[in-house]
Design a protein around this motif. Structure first.
Motif, PDB file in Angstrom:
ATOM      1  N   UNK A 135       0.921  -1.316  -0.191  1.00 14.00           N
ATOM      2  CA  UNK A 135       0.103  -0.182   0.087  1.00 14.00           C
ATOM      3  C   UNK A 135       0.960   1.157  -0.080  1.00 14.00           C
ATOM      4  N   UNK A 136       2.057   1.236   0.927  1.00 16.69           N
ATOM      5  CA  UNK A 136       2.903   2.439   0.630  1.00 16.69           C
ATOM      6  C   UNK A 136       3.477   2.653  -0.551  1.00 16.69           C
ATOM      7  N   UNK A 137       3.838   1.590  -1.081  1.00 14.68           N
ATOM      8  CA  UNK A 137       4.466   1.753  -2.637  1.00 14.68           C
ATOM      9  C   UNK A 137       3.292   2.376  -3.439  1.00 14.68           C
ATOM     10  N   UNK A 138       2.389   1.775  -3.310  1.00 14.09           N
ATOM     11  CA  UNK A 138       1.123   2.098  -4.330  1.00 14.09           C
ATOM     12  C   UNK A 138       0.966   3.795  -4.230  1.00 14.09           C
ATOM     13  N   UNK A 139       0.862   4.219  -2.760  1.00 13.74           N
ATOM     14  CA  UNK A 139       0.573   5.648  -2.518  1.00 13.74           C
ATOM     15  C   UNK A 139       1.509   6.476  -3.127  1.00 13.74           C
TER      16      UNK A 139
END
Length: 449
Positions: free
Chosen positions: A421-425
């Protein structure tokens, strides 16, 4: 007799070196030059041998690889420099590129000493340039510049035709982003990335499940984690099939979104002022630097005291580190702007407000968006620390609760989900930056990054 052959592998380096000396290809990237070199045919000429004569069919473009040639325009062209000698990197035979589809030679060219040249079929070269939406138009523009400056042709005669494909300045952000994506897929980087993931997962599997190293005795293996994560009936109650899993993700994303929005809303203006106003920096920066090194966990007691609602305290803790990162990078972006741009704007009549709007803000944008990508990552690990202390939902809460209840596979699931999720954001922030900085995207695409 002239010798002509396909490009041997042993001369590939010499070919690239000759292209780098040629005006149209000087700033081209290595992968693009390799594609150009693949079109080349090598021809060799003895001293005094004619390469072509005025009036011949203009079917090839030439680049001098070794030796020297004499280029003599026919009188009716009106060239201001009718005779010119070209050595390594010299380009001639470009009549087929001129506006109107000129098909006849404008000059006679002879080798003045034993000479080796690279020959490119004009149509093949143009097709290659049209297939490269970023580098192709730039090469054509450099051809036009070379013809006007180095061969000093009349302006009407020296107009180079446009490519059939879209020009760089006509491409949208989406097209440029997709072009960069295609370059990335053609490069070895995605495959090296997959190899790196493979090495990491293989090391985890071997260390825990095969070798059973002492330090990894209590750590769950990759097999147990994947089975739990993908299980419709998970042993510890959390998998991709349970609604609770998505509730935790949604809560963490919502908290980070609030913290990141506030950090951007406050951090960017503060950073701009820190970099732009010396007086403001003298007052604010010492306090800024005093507070910045304090860890997020040290703020937890004060956050609980200041905010009666637990949710507000969590968002505040995630906001803090993100704010400092955003403001500092923005300040560095302003300070990196060359003073000559500011002086030039003022000489053109821009007042302080106009200079700030049209020079400072655009000039700082690359640093701002770099800071925002770092900032959202900082928000995530600050949020996890806050949720471990005072959260009731979220990925940090999952990790902390799983540790206390000895649910080790769930800890890994929470960590992996947090990373995805952090990579996506962070990628979303990068895409937003591409839309706001099309000129930067073109620069990166041109350098094939």
């Amino acid at each position: 007799m002239t010798a002509s052959a396909s490009l041997p592998v042993v001369e590939a380096d010499d070919t690239i070196a000759a292209l780098r000396e040629a005006t149209p290809f000087k700033d081209a990237s290595e992968p693009f030059l390799m594609r150009v070199a693949a079109l080349a045919r090598i021809s060799r000429y003895a001293a005094g041998e004619r390469i072509y004569a005025a009036g011949d069919v203009a079917d090839d473009i030439f680049v001098v690889m070794r030796g020297c040639v004499e280029h003599v325009f026919k009188p009716e062209t009106g060239a201001r420099e009718p005779q010119k000698r070209l050595r390594k990197g010299g380009v001639f035979g470009w009549a087929g590129l001129l506006l109107g589809g000129e098909t006849r030679r404008l000059a006679t060219v002879r080798a003045t000493e034993p000479t080796t040249v690279l020959r490119f079929d004009t149509d093949d070269l143009v097709a290659l340039l049209e297939s490269e939406p970023v580098e192709g138009p730039n090469v054509m523009e450099r051809f036009a510049t070379m013809i006007q400056r180095e061969f000093t042709l009349p302006s009407l005669l020296g107009q180079v035709r446009r490519l059939a494909g879209p020009r760089t300045d006509e491409m949208s952000s989406v097209s440029l982003t997709m072009y960069r994506l295609s370059l990335w897929l053609k490069s070895p980087r995605p495959y090296l990335m997959l190899f790196g993931f493979g090495v990491f997962l293989a090391t985890w599997y071997l260390a825990v499940e095969v070798w059973k190293l002492p330090r990894f005795r209590e750590m769950p293996g990759i097999t147990a984690v994947v089975k739990e994560w993908l299980s419709p009936s998970p042993t510890y109650g959390l998998s991709i099939y349970t609604p609770e899993y998505y509730e935790h993700i949604a809560m963490s994303v919502w908290r980070v979104a609030q913290a990141f929005f506030l950090a951007t809303l406050l951090g960017v203006p503060v950073g701009l002022l820190l970099g732009w106003s010396k007086a403001f920096k003298e007052y604010v920066f010492p306090v800024f630097e005093l507070l910045r090194p304090i860890p997020v966990l040290a703020w937890v007691p004060l956050a609980i005291v200041m905010f009666t609602a637990t949710e507000s305290a969590v968002v505040y803790l995630a906001f803090l580190a993100s704010f400092f990162t955003t403001a500092l990078n923005t300040m560095l972006g302003v300070e990196s702007i060359d003073e000559s741009y500011i002086r030039a704007a003022r000489c053109l009549g821009a007042n302080r407000r106009q200079t700030f709007r049209h020079v400072i803000i655009p000039g700082a944008l690359p640093f701002i968006f770099t800071g925002l990508q770092i900032s959202i990552g900082v928000s995530w690990f600050s949020l996890v620390a806050a949720e471990m202390v005072s959260g009731q939902f979220g990925l940090g809460y999952v990790i902390n609760t799983s540790y206390m209840m000895v649910r080790y596979p769930t800890i890994i699931i929470g960590m992996a989900t947090l990373g995805i999720v952090g990579y996506t954001t962070s990628a979303l922030v990068r895409i937003a930056g591409d839309y706001l900085m099309e000129w930067r995207v073109r620069e990166l695409a041109l350098s094939e990054r």
